[in-house]
Design a protein around this motif. Structure first.
Motif, PDB file in Angstrom:
ATOM      1  N   ALA A 184       1.853  -1.240  -7.284  1.00 48.27           N
ATOM      2  CA  ALA A 184       1.481  -2.128  -6.222  1.00 48.27           C
ATOM      3  C   ALA A 184       2.349  -3.692  -6.254  1.00 48.27           C
ATOM      4  O   ALA A 184       1.909  -4.375  -5.560  1.00 48.27           O
ATOM      5  CB  ALA A 184       0.020  -2.488  -6.198  1.00 48.27           C
ATOM      6  N   SER A 194       0.822  -1.278  -0.036  1.00 44.60           N
ATOM      7  CA  SER A 194       0.132   0.101  -0.189  1.00 44.60           C
ATOM      8  C   SER A 194       0.735   1.121   0.070  1.00 44.60           C
ATOM      9  O   SER A 194       0.521   2.284  -0.590  1.00 44.60           O
ATOM     10  CB  SER A 194      -0.938   0.078   1.132  1.00 44.60           C
ATOM     11  OG  SER A 194      -1.778  -1.243   1.359  1.00 44.60           O
ATOM     12  N   ARG A 217       2.254   1.876  -3.576  1.00 46.03           N
ATOM     13  CA  ARG A 217       1.039   2.194  -4.313  1.00 46.03           C
ATOM     14  C   ARG A 217       0.847   3.817  -4.286  1.00 46.03           C
ATOM     15  O   ARG A 217       0.757   4.510  -5.175  1.00 46.03           O
ATOM     16  CB  ARG A 217      -0.029   1.611  -4.157  1.00 46.03           C
ATOM     17  CG  ARG A 217      -1.248   1.883  -5.029  1.00 46.03           C
ATOM     18  CD  ARG A 217      -2.574   1.129  -4.724  1.00 46.03           C
ATOM     19  NE  ARG A 217      -2.493  -0.054  -4.869  1.00 46.03           N
ATOM     20  CZ  ARG A 217      -2.553  -1.076  -3.879  1.00 46.03           C
ATOM     21  NH1 ARG A 217      -2.808  -0.383  -2.381  1.00 46.03           N
ATOM     22  NH2 ARG A 217      -2.560  -2.399  -3.798  1.00 46.03           N
ATOM     23  N   ARG A 218       0.860   4.268  -2.879  1.00 46.55           N
ATOM     24  CA  ARG A 218       0.599   5.685  -2.664  1.00 46.55           C
ATOM     25  C   ARG A 218       1.815   6.490  -3.027  1.00 46.55           C
ATOM     26  O   ARG A 218       1.459   7.543  -3.594  1.00 46.55           O
ATOM     27  CB  ARG A 218       0.345   5.634  -0.997  1.00 46.55           C
ATOM     28  CG  ARG A 218      -0.129   7.050  -0.681  1.00 46.55           C
ATOM     29  CD  ARG A 218      -0.385   7.276   0.812  1.00 46.55           C
ATOM     30  NE  ARG A 218       0.828   6.815   1.774  1.00 46.55           N
ATOM     31  CZ  ARG A 218       1.085   5.816   2.448  1.00 46.55           C
ATOM     32  NH1 ARG A 218       0.109   4.798   2.296  1.00 46.55           N
ATOM     33  NH2 ARG A 218       2.159   5.413   3.198  1.00 46.55           N
TER      34      ARG A 218
END
Length: 545
Positions: free
Chosen positions: A188, A179, A182-183
């Motif tokens: 991801a 996560s 991905r941020r």
């Protein structure tokens, strides 16, 4: 703890021929007994590149490494013959033979682990050393003009991310790391990191993927690279067994050092982590960081029976200048050949690619230039590796095991001291007036019996059959004249002196307990020569009158 299982993929490039056609027309040799057949494939997304994968290798000894890389050399030779028959050339990626040559690529490695704790420590260990590994194994494009970038492959890649710290290999924590990536980066996939954990299955254990190392120009370089990663895996395994973990290097510091390694290679200077509120430390040269890494891995390298010749591609760029050698690497040999003629460039690239000897052509070139200095460097590292291995055998645990088997074990020393206390003054003489009786003789273990024992001050302890047992038990023992411990020690010293003088007058004694006719029937000559005493009279510490 031995070497871990590992896999690697050697990436090759084909110029002036179709890579898929080369693979299809090649006749592949059979794998040696104990090795899995190699996997050979092409990637449509990267035209001109061929991947040769060797799975589940054990590289714990020089013989095992010779077998694995001998098989790889046979595969490379077969592909080179197939490319030549089609009018093409097989070479390492990043070597610019002409304008159609494929770009640089990497040689990914997979290190298998036994459990989640080992996977976590190995990922974080490789993460901490990833800038040094990139600087050591990275290279620019080879040819004319010279490319001075640290790693052309990573500099042009958009599929690599700096490794994140793993606080745990638990799937829930990996979801948290996924996560975060991905941020921050919009990706991801954990396998986009330079070093990534790989999950296990029923037929395949968990592993660690290393994908930040450039494709090497020679099998000699690839061998040294695989040996270095095997030592890191063994170091992580030993650290887990001893209960250790890897700390969290700040992500910003790691990304800055990685960028310096990618752009400058071994010319870079790495930032250091400073303490809270402390003055920032001076940057460390990349060569010094690699040298510290090799020093840290001396014990695992010795455990893997690594030789100095095998480590030449790693040692010369780092320790060569200290020995008076230029920091030469394989790409320097090809670059020098490219400046002379295109034909010599092709010939040198071909020789480097197929040579599997420890040190290979690089070692031969250095020996021609400065044989004495090369032997000095090799001898120094041979001694260091041997010293590390001998330290492993003679560590604290090794000394305890050796003492248990030897003649100077702790138990035997204690027994010897006990016997010395029992026989130290006067040998094996009897402790009571009746020599050698059931209650009168000294025990073989140095302790006296319950009858007529003496205390530590030399006074006689009465036996339970003495008539005055109650009197001795009821009243306080009387001290010799002068009182105090010093007077008692003086009395003991006088007794020892008189005993020594008596032994000097009559000789050492024959040790058989016979009566001495010259001194009367009441005297017994003991093993060590005791003072004269009458029949049945207990001996006290101050000597009888």
């Amino acid at each position: 703890m031995g070497a871990t299982r590992q896999s690697f993929t050697k990436t090759l490039a084909v110029t002036n021929a179709d890579a898929a056609t080369v693979v299809a027309s090649a006749w592949m040799p059979a794998a040696p007994p104990g090795l899995s057949p190699a996997g050979i494939s092409t990637d449509p997304r990267r035209p001109g590149l061929v991947s040769v994968s060797l799975e589940n290798l054990w590289l714990g000894t020089p013989a095992a490494r010779d077998e694995a890389f001998g098989y790889l050399a046979a595969l490379v030779r077969t592909l080179a013959d197939a490319a030549r028959s089609l009018g093409g050339v097989l070479h390492a990626p990043g070597v610019r033979l002409d304008s159609s040559s494929p770009p640089a690529a990497g040689d990914p490695h997979v290190l298998f682990v036994t459990d989640g704790a080992e996977q976590e420590v190995l990922v974080n260990l490789l993460r901490r050393h990833s800038p040094a590994l990139i600087a050591l194994c990275g290279r620019g494009s080879v040819g004319v003009p010279t490319d001075r970038v640290g790693s052309r492959w990573l500099a042009d890649s958009r599929e690599h991310l700096t490794t994140r710290y793993l606080a745990s290999a638990d799937p829930r924590h990996l979801d948290h790391v996924r996560s975060d990536i991905r941020r921050r980066d919009g990706i991801a996939d954990l396998t986009r990191m330079d070093v990534a954990p790989l999950g296990g299955s029923q037929d395949r254990p968990a592993a660690v993927l290393v994908r930040c190392l450039d494709a090497q120009l020679s099998l000699t370089d690839l061998r040294a690279q695989a040996l270095l990663l095997a030592a890191l895996a063994l170091y992580a395994r030993r650290k887990v067994r001893s209960g250790g973990r890897e700390g969290n290097t700040p992500q910003s510091l790691l990304e800055k050092n990685r960028a310096r390694a990618v752009t400058q290679g071994l010319r870079a200077k790495f930032l250091q982590e400073g303490g809270r509120g402390a003055k920032p430390a001076d940057p460390v040269p990349a060569r010094e960081s690699v040298r510290r890494l090799l020093d840290e891995l001396l014990l695992p390298l010795g455990r893997l029976e690594a030789t100095a010749e095998e480590l030449v591609p790693l040692l010369v760029p780092v320790d060569g200048p200290a020995a008076g050698l230029p920091p030469t690497r394989s790409q320097d040999l090809i670059t020098a050949a490219a400046t002379r003629s295109p034909y010599e460039l092709v010939a040198t690239a071909d020789l480097l690619l197929h040579d599997t000897r420890p040190g290979g052509i690089l070692l031969d070139s250095l020996r021609r230039e400065a044989p004495g200095r090369v032997e000095l460097l090799l001898g120094s590292w041979t001694q260091r590796l041997a010293r590390a291995e001998s330290t492993r055998h003679s560590g604290p645990g090794g000394r305890r095991r050796q003492d248990t088997k030897g003649q100077n074990s702790r138990g035997q020393n204690s027994k010897g001291r006990g016997e010395g206390r029992g026989r130290g003054q006067g040998g094996d003489r009897p402790r009571s007036g009746t020599g050698g009786g059931k209650n009168g003789g000294a025990r073989s273990d140095g302790r006296s019996t319950t009858a007529d024992q003496q205390d530590r001050q030399g006074r006689t302890r009465p036996g339970r059959n003495d008539k005055d047992h109650g009197q001795h038990h009821g009243r306080q023992r009387r001290r010799p004249e002068g009182g105090g411990p010093q007077s008692e020690s003086g009395a003991r010293g006088a007794s020892g002196a008189r005993g020594a003088a008596s032994r000097d007058r009559r000789g050492d004694g024959d040790g058989d307990g016979r009566r001495d006719p010259e001194r009367g029937n009441g005297t017994i000559r003991g093993n060590g020569g005791g003072s004269p005493r009458g029949n049945g009279t207990p001996r006290n510490g101050g000597g009888g009158s």
